[in-house]
Design an enzyme around this catalytic site. Structure first.
Site, short mmCIF file in Angstrom:
data_model
loop_
_atom_site.label_atom_id
_atom_site.label_comp_id
_atom_site.label_asym_id
_atom_site.label_seq_id
_atom_site.Cartn_x
_atom_site.Cartn_y
_atom_site.Cartn_z
CG HIS A 181 -0.25 0.01 2.54
ND1 HIS A 181 0.27 1.14 3.12
CD2 HIS A 181 0.01 -1.01 3.42
CE1 HIS A 181 0.82 0.84 4.28
NE2 HIS A 181 0.68 -0.46 4.50
CB CYS A 197 1.59 -3.59 5.36
SG CYS A 197 -0.01 -4.27 5.85
#
Length: 393
Positions: A181, A197
């Site tokens: 992301h 992440c």
């Protein structure tokens, strides 16, 4: 009557035993003869092997008669296929992976995007901190979202899309609660700061988001050694920190050489230089040498030219094969003979090299540099003195 049958049966059994003994004896004789024949052949081959002093390369099929010991355990000098972009996997593994894929290497904090098995671009990323590491393994892009909302772990708070959202404006999920992301903290890119992440700079993640469809493979690896080859053929190596403490043994020169071999790249760098890179461990790419495409009379040859330490080194077997001529390699003297000319040579990665200038001594011709193609081309129509040209058909 029963005694008669019994005597007859005993006679038959006795004959069968005698016959089996005779068969076993014959088999033993045959096996002994075969073993002795093989042994004599090996002795003869060993004598022939010791008696050979030079290596003769025939242009038809690169037939080689080796002297002393075969180069790298083989009696044939083989060309290795070059691996485009990042040399993080062998050519065999590369063929097994999907043509469109994402490869993330955690120690170097890099994301490589491949399409049609070609490296499209390398992006810097931020990864999970040691307390919340990014998972290692094979995944796929399961879900994609524009302007995602963030649901912080162990909290009922919800952060909508916007400048305060740490997910940025793109989300590509590859495992439950894990995704690639954007970020509202671009200065953190290149570090290990997330909850697991993979963060990218916003322009980068938006570019990648458009390029990768749902179902794209994501391969997350943990390799302290990273080998790269850029579009101009510059090969570099980086030694990166053991962020998660997973590497039990230190990086060695042998490991680097093995990775270069896997990537189809002969090692043109001395072990002392590689050891110096290991000791410094700066966490950045260090240039090693440059790989150039190689053409003869307009025909692209399979083996590239290697530029190292201010010299260009040419795979002489490939030139000899193109012109259907023979080259003699004297391994003891480290000399190459062809067309009554003698030049120095050396072997790297099972390939015999001579300098670019010495190729002209053997085959004549003229060198042309084509920067846009990263290619050296040899235009040669006279082979040696008094010989006519041969051209690949």
């Amino acid at each position: 009557m029963e005694q008669g049958y019994s005597r007859l049966l005993k006679k038959k059994q006795k004959k069968a035993i005698q016959l089996s003994k005779q068969i076993a004896f014959v088999q033993y004789i045959i096996a002994t003869v075969i073993s002795l024949s093989i042994l004599l052949c090996l002795v003869w081959l060993g004598w022939q092997y010791e008696g050979t002093r030079v290596t003769v390369a025939k242009s038809s099929g690169h037939q080689v008669i080796t002297s002393q010991q075969p180069v790298a355990g083989s009696s044939y000098l083989q060309a290795f296929p070059m691996v485009d972009g990042v040399a993080g996997a062998s050519a065999t593994l590369k063929g097994a992976l999907p043509a469109c894929r994402i490869v993330i290497n955690l120690p170097s904090r890099t994301l490589d995007f491949y399409n049609e098995n070609q490296l499209v671009k390398t992006y810097p990323v931020a990864i999970g901190k040691p307390a919340t590491p990014t998972p290692i393994g094979s995944f796929t892009i399961r879900y994609k979202e524009i302007n995602p909302w963030w649901y912080p772990p162990r909290s009922k708070k919800v952060v909508p899309s916007g400048p305060d959202n740490p997910l940025g404006y793109r989300w590509m999920e590859f495992a439950p609660l894990y995704g690639i992301h954007g970020t509202n903290e671009p200065w953190a890119i290149g570090g290990w700061v997330s909850n697991g992440c993979v963060r990218m700079a916003e322009p980068d993640v938006e570019e990648l988001f458009e390029a990768v469809p749902k179902g794209t493979g994501v391969y997350i690896q943990y390799d302290l050694v990273r080998i790269e080859k850029n579009p101009m053929g510059e090969v570099s190596i980086g030694i990166y920190p053991d962020i998660y403490g997973l590497k039990r043994q230190p990086v060695t020169v042998l490991e680097i050489e093995h990775k270069l071999l896997e990537a189809g790249m002969p090692n043109f760098v001395d072990a002392s230089i590689l050891q110096g890179i290991i000791v410094q461990r700066k966490g950045q790419q260090n240039p090693l040498f440059q790989v150039h495409n190689f053409k003869v009379n307009g025909v692209l040859l399979p083996d590239p030219i290697i530029a190292s330490q201010g010299q260009n080194f040419v795979p002489i077997w490939a030139v000899a094969n193109f012109f259907h001529t023979d080259v003699v390699w004297d391994e003891q003297q480290q000399l190459v003979y062809s067309h009554q000319q003698v030049v120095p040579g050396f072997v790297k990665g099972q390939i015999l090299y001579v300098t670019q200038q010495d190729v002209q001594s053997l085959f004549g011709g003229m060198w042309l540099w084509k920067e846009i193609d990263n290619c050296w081309e040899l235009s040669a129509f006279a082979i040696g003195k008094g010989s006519s040209a041969g051209q690949q058909k």
